[in-house]
Enzyme design. Structure first.
Site, mmCIF file in Angstrom:
data_model
loop_
_atom_site.group_PDB
_atom_site.id
_atom_site.type_symbol
_atom_site.label_atom_id
_atom_site.label_comp_id
_atom_site.label_asym_id
_atom_site.label_seq_id
_atom_site.Cartn_x
_atom_site.Cartn_y
_atom_site.Cartn_z
ATOM 1 C CB ILE A 200 -0.953 -0.014 1.208
ATOM 2 C CG1 ILE A 200 -1.854 1.226 1.204
ATOM 3 C CG2 ILE A 200 -0.233 -0.160 2.529
ATOM 4 C CD1 ILE A 200 -2.936 1.174 2.305
ATOM 5 C CB SER A 201 1.373 3.988 -2.373
ATOM 6 O OG SER A 201 1.357 3.132 -3.475
#
Lengths: 239, 801
Positions: free
Chosen positions: A89-90
């Protein structure tokens, strides 16, 4: 008569089941809101993201529900987190930056390639845009779809498929967000980009340093801009 | 049992266990290269030496206890060694969930995992070495012949390991090697010891089980192969063992290859199987047809837009993508050079209609050899020479920093230049990275090559175009005319690329289609083409000056002195992702050195102090460092000569060990009192070799491979025999003077071998392989200055640590 009774019972049971669900969703929005506000102020707005719709969306979406339980404590920190299958997840800032640059909002149709945890799709949906999201890894796609449904995003459709082909039935798209790096920009995605459409895509080795590329279409002419280096690597092991 | 039969059994057992341990080391090397990355090669060597060193310490501490029980202990230790040979990787993964080197610098727990994995992998070496050491210490008067058996076994093991890898996957080899150790245990089994016989039988059963159910190595989630296998409907088309790295061919509907293709391409990109060597992407299979090739829409097609080359040379042809493109663009004769024979054979088998058809094309001359060897032997000239694309998509972050790349040195480019026709050109592509490193070093190498060829203005001979991720250079032997420059511009405009270097380029042309984040690339390129490039080499935070054959680490950009600046620029956590390879090697060296101190030196502090221990340290420490550095420096020198790193490693290690074994056996006849002069002779021989080896190898490079192997054996054997004498002579002398220090000396030797193996590549990266060879001579000079017996009296109570 018996059938009617059964139907009524079924509806009642469903309603009963929905009460705690709705509570969970509502509680989720409020949960850790203070941390989200700090995240938006210190990690995102302070670095130059100014679009009000983007900032509002990031304040709304409960990021901690998009990360594995073991990572929940780090959800609002300035870092990407692993979600398994070598995916991440960025970092919140990258999500914000990629959101702002494509100008999402009501009436805009956006395609996302690489649903992952579903967080980027949720942020895009929270701006009011109509979002279509595709994930190639079936396990991630199923988990994200269930999560997004549970959180009640109505303007968002997801599917498990090869993102290379885009989603021709819903094309053209005003913007395409590619969250998974590839060593080429898939031609079908370029074809599904509307006139004056924008595509944002990280290019580079998936676990090392990448460059964020903005592809712009002006009629038949395509051009790109290197926006900034980004890193999608985890700082922790996927549990 | 009579004494002679007893000794013969011990000799045979030593040969078997030594062979098994070295062969296992080689198999482990490939296993770790597959599940992690190749820089773990150095880690494996150090871990093995750590096991030997730790065994020496234990032997020193509990010498009398162990000797008193040697008859029972020897078979038990060997059974333990056999069991840990089959279990460690499985155990490492089971207990620690798979170590991941990419997380080393971001999670402290990962360094602990590294320690734990090192300790687990050390077990078979420690147990085996304890058995070997026990045999040595029990009969120091026979040390020469036992040491000879040990070295002969190790020499055989190096050949066995490589031969094994050619036939079987590494995870299937360890039980076979364990069987050798069990055979050694059976040889040393005393009669009427039911318990020991039961232990041996139990070991046999477990090894047999693993033989039929070998554990699969867990791949790091960041390995190319793992990511391909994670794709839906992915299937392995072929999995073949090879000494040069295990080969896997994977097919998945979503697996496509169109590296760097233009945004303007509108054709199909069908899925194509991809080939992996040791888990790293080697390339995609070429398309079955040469029509409508997506590669024609990438910057790689620039040379064909400038000319239609008739005679083409493709170096490191890999899966044949450049070869297919050259044929598709009208070449009438293409020579393709590729050293990975096993990959070629595999692809020919599984893709007869694409790859196989390419090789069978009458226009193609496919050569299975190293590109540098071909360049040194070839006398043809070409219209176009294509070098392999550099770096990887987005940069490799220094993952390959420790990989020798002999095709990217100044000498290599000069050789390549010589192969061009007067109107010919050299083409080379590179992925853009961040921060900028590989494109800068490549341009610097091209510019320096042109200067050395007497071309005063390199900017007039280099054409380059840039896409969104790749950059292709064409270096022209003759100055381009206006028509050629126009064709370069047409090509760029057709596919939406930006001209980056053209003799008559205007500033507005350089960022028409692909705007950069800033102008750094353009400005740095201009400096490299100007007169102040030396200042840039000196001041740029990364190393970008061209590399030479002596230090062929093209992808090693890290400048230690720039670390504070880089940390302030990119942050401490980002640094490993810019320059991972060297940092992992440095960290592994640190961890292993600490472990060596902890497991080898620290326990020895408990021993009563003796005056000669400082001398023992100097003597045996010097030998440990010297031997390891000679081995690694010579492997490098023979890579170019033999054309394959794996051949070079096998030959050098094999000849050095067997030769040293012979030297050791002969050492029994030598005067054991003036031992220093033998290591002094080794030092002299090394200096002589450093001076003469280069010219000798160059003069015989034209010979066929078999003769070159013969030359190598002839050159190395006398040195190896000489190198085999100081260690047993020293042990024998020490046995006469202070027998309690024999095992300690062995431990010191092991400890220094751990540290020197871990440091060798770091030293080579900094100073080059020639100096590494000379440093090894200096290490051999340390024992030359030592006379063990004299100082004993003059410094009776000296402490060494």
């Amino acid at each position: 008569m018996r059938i009617q009774c059964e139907s009524i019972a079924a509806i009642l049971i469903l309603l009963f089941l929905c009460i705690p669900l709705a509570k969970t969703t509502a509680a989720a929005a409020a949960e850790r809101a203070a941390e989200r506000h700090v995240m938006v102020r210190e990690q995102i707005a302070a670095r130059g993201v100014k679009d009000p719709a983007t900032l509002k969306a990031l304040k709304q979406v409960p990021r901690h529900l998009f990360v594995p339980a073991s990572q929940s404590g780090y959800a609002y920190e300035d870092r990407p987190l692993p979600i398994g299958h070598g995916q991440t997840i960025s970092q919140p800032f990258i999500v914000a930056y990629m959101t702002e640059i494509i100008h999402p909002g009501p009436g805009r149709k956006i395609l996302e390639i690489g649903t992952g945890s579903g967080y980027q799709a949720a942020v895009l949906a929270a701006t009011g845009a109509q979002v279509f999201t595709i994930e190639i890894i079936p396990q991630l796609a199923a988990a994200a779809a269930a999560r997004l449904q549970r959180l009640g995003y109505r303007n968002l459709v997801s599917k498990a498929a090869d993102g290379y082909y885009g989603w021709a039935e819903h094309a053209p798209f005003d913007a395409i967000v590619v969250t998974a790096a590839a060593e080429f920009v898939p031609p079908p995605l370029i074809e599904q980009l509307a006139e004056d459409g924008l595509m944002v895509i990280p290019v580079g080795t998936p676990y090392l340093v990448q460059s964020l590329l903005l592809v712009q279409r002006r009629g038949d002419t395509l051009s790109s801009t290197n926006l900034m280096p980004v890193r999608f690597v985890p700082f922790r092991r996927a549990e | 049992m009579n004494k002679a039969a007893f000794c013969n059994r011990r000799h045979l057992a030593l040969i078997l266990v030594s062979a098994a341990l070295l062969a296992f080391q080689i198999a482990l090397l490939q296993l770790l290269a597959t599940s992690q990355w190749h820089h773990f090669a150095y880690f494996v060597i150090s871990v093995a030496m750590l096991g030997f060193g730790a065994a020496g310490s234990l032997l020193s501490l509990a010498r009398d206890w162990l000797l008193a029980r040697q008859e029972q202990l020897l078979p038990l230790l060997l059974c333990g060694c056999a069991l840990t040979l089959v279990a460690p990787l499985g155990m490492a993964q089971l207990l620690f969930g798979g170590f991941d080197s990419l997380l080393l610098f971001v999670a402290a727990s990962e360094a602990l995992r590294l320690v734990a994995v090192a300790l687990l992998l050390m077990l078979p070496f420690a147990l085996g070495a304890l058995a070997i050491g026990l045999v040595f210490v029990a009969e120091t008067e026979r040390i020469g012949s036992y040491y000879c058996a040990n070295l002969l076994g190790s020499g055989l093991g190096s050949i066995l390991g490589l031969a094994g890898l050619a036939w079987l996957l590494p995870q299937r080899l360890s039980p076979l090697f364990a069987l050798l150790v069990l055979a050694a245990a059976a040889l040393l089994l005393p009669r009427q010891r039911r318990l020991l016989q039961a232990a041996l039988f139990g070991g046999l059963l477990l090894v047999g089980f693993v033989l039929f159910q070998p554990p699969s190595p867990l791949l790091s989630q960041y390995k190319d192969l793992r990511r391909a296998l994670d794709l839906p409907a992915a299937k392995t088309l072929a999995q073949r063992p090879a000494a040069t790295g295990q080969i896997q061919v994977v097919q998945a509907p979503a697996l496509r290859s169109a590296a760097g293709i233009s945004l303007n391409w509108r054709g199909e990109l069908p899925s194509r199987p991809a080939v992996f060597v040791n888990g790293d992407l080697f390339g995609a299979l070429p398309p079955g047809t040469m029509e409508n090739n997506p590669r024609d829409a990438a910057t790689f097609a620039l040379p064909y837009a400038l000319h239609t080359p008739h005679r083409v040379l493709v170096l490191n042809a890999a899966t044949g993508l450049d070869l297919a493109q050259a044929l598709g663009r009208g070449a009438v004769a293409v020579t393709a050079v590729e050293p990975q024979r096993a990959v070629t054979a595999t692809l020919r088998d599984i893709a007869p209609h694409s790859f196989g058809a390419l090789l069978d094309d009458p226009r193609v001359n496919w050569q299975s050899m190293a590109a540098r060897t071909w360049l040194a032997r070839d006398r043809d000239s070409y219209d176009l020479v294509i070098l392999p694309t550099l770096g990887s998509f987005g940069g490799s972050a220094g993952l390959f920093a420790l990989q020798e790349q002999p095709l990217l040195t100044r000498e290599a480019l000069q050789q390549t230049w010589q192969r061009l026709q007067p109107e010919g050109m050299l083409a080379m592509s590179v992925w853009l990275d961040y921060p900028l490193r590989a494109p800068l070093r490549l341009l610097a190498t091209l510019v320096e090559t042109l200067h050395e060829e007497g071309i005063a203005a390199p900017a007039e001979r280099i054409i380059a175009v840039r896409g969104w991720g790749t950059l292709t250079f064409c270096v022209l032997r003759s100055a381009p005319d206006a028509a050629l420059l126009a064709r370069a511009r047409q090509f760029a405009a057709r596919w939406g690329f930006d001209p980056l270097l053209l003799p008559d380029l205007g500033p507005a042309e350089r960022q028409r289609f692909h705007r950069l984040q800033d102008d750094a690339l353009l400005e740095l390129f201009d400096i490299l083409l100007g007169s102040s490039r030396s200042e840039l080499y000196r001041d740029y935070p990364f190393r970008i000056a061209p590399v030479s054959d002596d230090r062929p680490f093209f992808a090693q950009f890290l400048r230690w002195g720039s670390l504070p600046e880089l940390i302030s620029l990119y942050g401490q956590r980002s640094l490993p992702f810019l320059e991972l390879g060297l940092l992992v090697a440095a960290l592994a060296a640190l961890v292993l050195s600490l472990l060596a101190g902890l497991l080898i030196l620290l326990p020895l502090l408990r021993l009563p102090g003796g005056g000669g221990r400082r001398l023992t340290l100097l003597y045996f420490g010097g030998l440990g460092i010297g031997y390891m550095w000679v081995e690694l420096a010579l492997i490098h020198r023979f890579v170019l000569y033999l054309g394959q790193p794996v051949y070079a490693a096998a030959l050098v290690v094999g000849v050095l060990l067997v030769g040293s074994g012979i030297g050791s056996a002969l050492s029994g006849r030598l005067d054991g009192r003036r031992i220093g002069r033998w290591s002094g002779s080794v030092a002299c021989a090394l200096v002589l070799l450093a001076l003469l080896l280069g010219p000798l190898l160059q003069a015989t490079l034209q010979l066929p491979l078999g003769l070159r192997v013969g030359v190598a054996v002839l050159l190395l054997t006398p040195l190896a025999m000489l190198m085999g004498t100081p260690f047993p002579l020293g042990l024998r002398r020490l046995g006469q003077l202070r027998p309690q220090e024999v095992a300690w000396a062995w431990g010191i030797n092991g400890c220094m071998s751990v540290v020197s193996a871990a440091l060798a590549t770091l030293v080579a990266v900094e100073v080059g392989f020639s100096l590494l060879l000379l440093f090894s001579a200096v290490a051999y000079l340390l024992p030359a200055g030592v006379r063990l017996e004299e100082r004993v009296q003059s410094q009776p109570h000296g402490r060494i640590i």
